[in-house]
Design an enzyme around this catalytic site. Structure first.
Site, PDB file in Angstrom:
ATOM      1  N   PRO A 156       6.400 -84.097  66.960  1.00  0.00           N
ATOM      2  CA  PRO A 156       6.396 -83.125  65.853  1.00  0.00           C
ATOM      3  C   PRO A 156       6.633 -81.667  66.258  1.00  0.00           C
ATOM      4  O   PRO A 156       5.735 -80.834  66.152  1.00  0.00           O
ATOM      5  CB  PRO A 156       5.008 -83.314  65.236  1.00  0.00           C
ATOM      6  CG  PRO A 156       4.160 -83.754  66.392  1.00  0.00           C
ATOM      7  CD  PRO A 156       5.049 -84.552  67.306  1.00  0.00           C
ATOM      8  N   CYS A 157       7.860 -81.345  66.662  1.00  0.00           N
ATOM      9  CA  CYS A 157       8.167 -79.947  66.983  1.00  0.00           C
ATOM     10  C   CYS A 157       8.177 -79.092  65.720  1.00  0.00           C
ATOM     11  O   CYS A 157       8.123 -77.866  65.804  1.00  0.00           O
ATOM     12  CB  CYS A 157       9.495 -79.840  67.733  1.00  0.00           C
ATOM     13  SG  CYS A 157      10.898 -80.461  66.812  1.00  0.00           S
ATOM     14  N   HIS A 158       8.227 -79.756  64.560  1.00  0.00           N
ATOM     15  CA  HIS A 158       8.184 -78.971  63.312  1.00  0.00           C
ATOM     16  C   HIS A 158       6.824 -78.307  63.121  1.00  0.00           C
ATOM     17  O   HIS A 158       6.692 -77.414  62.292  1.00  0.00           O
ATOM     18  CB  HIS A 158       8.531 -79.855  62.104  1.00  0.00           C
ATOM     19  CG  HIS A 158       7.636 -81.052  61.940  1.00  0.00           C
ATOM     20  ND1 HIS A 158       7.866 -82.248  62.607  1.00  0.00           N
ATOM     21  CD2 HIS A 158       6.512 -81.251  61.209  1.00  0.00           C
ATOM     22  CE1 HIS A 158       6.925 -83.130  62.277  1.00  0.00           C
ATOM     23  NE2 HIS A 158       6.080 -82.545  61.439  1.00  0.00           N
TER      24      HIS A 158
END
Lengths: 176, 209
Positions: free
Chosen positions: B178-180
């Site tokens: 989850p780089c978001h």
């Protein structure tokens, strides 16, 4: 050529999308529709295995046709040892009186050619190989390959000209 | 080619037209059979499929070690596959079965019923500090965010804030890793490889659930 370029080879999926139809047509012309699927599967599975070693600048279509040629020969040999399938008895004469769309007749006509004629017609006309490359696959000279192709086409014409339903639509002058 | 030869060519191809009967359905089933056979004899290095999602079509690709790539449409799926061919192996086929589990979990995630992914991942496209960053990201809880500076600290290099940005921007496994959830210190979204709309959509989804 820089290394980036040299490493560039399409994902195999693109090869299947681009060449799958041609290879299936070739297998159908050489083996008939019944065995073509198995030859196609053997061809692409072998091609997938060997693909990383194929030089990036190689002609992919010629490479696949070469593999298909060998796989089809395997099937032709296996087929000649095998009894004829019962679902396709040789009943061509009875079809003559019932003109259909001509498709079954065409397929029968193709299978009435010699294997070498079928191969020459398939590799030259369907896969677009020049006769010098066809000769490499079939053995013999380019002239012999050309003759096999021409004889194959002549036999196809003759076989189909006998069919009233097809005679006019396939007469040479009216083809697009 | 002489005119005569080309007449011959078009005549023969039209003569042989019936060989095309049922060609498309035959090719579809042959393709499926090829994917299965290739999997069985371990010659399918990368299987992929395309799934629909609220943030556009996603490309999912897996090796025999696990999921190696998730890609947004914005990254151009054709380019992504070509890059995988260049860097991992050109033995790539569209073969949905290997990605059934990933596709199902993503569907659940987008439906708001899944908060964590339970998938085996193949991290071979990432190395060094970028890999450290990616391995930290799943520890940011669902619905929460961290700043690039906080991630830099957690990945062991407090000064490498910009490098964290690069690691996120080159994340080969977006959504699943989850780089978001990494945003700018001032609270603004920051960039995203799927576009800022996609990042907003994912954070909104997680905030709502």
């Amino acid at each position: 050529m820089d290394p980036e370029q040299a490493a560039r080879k399409k994902p195999f999926e693109a090869v299947v999308q681009e060449q799958g139809a041609t290879v299936l047509r070739v297998c159908r012309a050489v083996l008939g529709v019944h065995d073509a699927d198995d030859a196609w599967s053997d061809t692409f599975l072998a091609a997938l295995q060997a693909y990383p070693d194929l030089p990036p600048e190689a002609n992919v279509q010629a490479w696949l046709v070469t593999i298909a040629h060998h796989k089809c020969i395997d099937h032709l040999r296996a087929g000649s040892r095998r009894a004829l399938p019962v679902d396709s008895p040789p009943e061509r004469p009875s079809r003559l009186g019932i003109p259909g769309d001509g498709h079954a007749e065409l397929l029968d006509a193709v299978m009435s050619l010699s294997p070498k004629q079928r191969q020459a017609v398939a590799y030259h006309y369907l896969a677009g190989l020049p006769y010098k490359d066809v000769a490499v696959l079939l053995g013999g000279t380019p002239d012999a390959a050309r003759r096999a192709g021409a004889d194959g086409v002549k036999s196809l014409r003759n076989a189909l000209a006998d069919l009233p339903a097809l005679a006019h639509s396939l007469s040479k002058g009216e083809l697009r | 080619m002489t005119p005569e030869a080309s007449t011959d060519q078009s005549e023969v191809t039209s003569l042989l037209g019936p060989l095309d009967d049922g060609l498309e359905p035959a090719l579809a089933s042959l393709h499926a059979r090829l994917a299965l056979d290739a999997q069985l004899i371990h010659t399918l290095d990368i299987a992929y499929r395309i799934v629909d999602s609220p943030v556009g079509k996603l490309l999912l690709a897996a090796t025999d070690r696990g999921i190696i790539r998730v890609a947004f449409e914005l990254e151009h799926h054709g380019d992504v596959l070509q890059l995988l061919a260049n860097t991992v192996s050109p033995r790539i086929l569209q073969a949905p079965a290997r990605l059934d589990n990933a596709a199902r979990q993503l569907e659940e995630y987008f439906a708001g019923t899944r908060r964590e992914f339970d998938l085996t991942l193949d991290f071979r496209l990432s190395r060094g500090f970028r890999l450290n960053v990616l391995q930290h990201l799943p520890r940011i809880a669902y619905g929460r965010t961290e700043s690039y500076a906080e991630v830099a600290l957690a990945a062991g290099s407090p000064n490498a804030v910009r490098a964290v940005g690069t690691a996120c921007a080159t994340n080969p496994l977006p959504v699943i890793v989850p780089c978001h959830r990494v945003v700018k210190s001032d609270g603004s979204f920051g960039g995203y490889l799927g576009g800022s709309d996609a990042k907003r959509a994912l954070l909104t989804l997680e905030a709502a659930a």
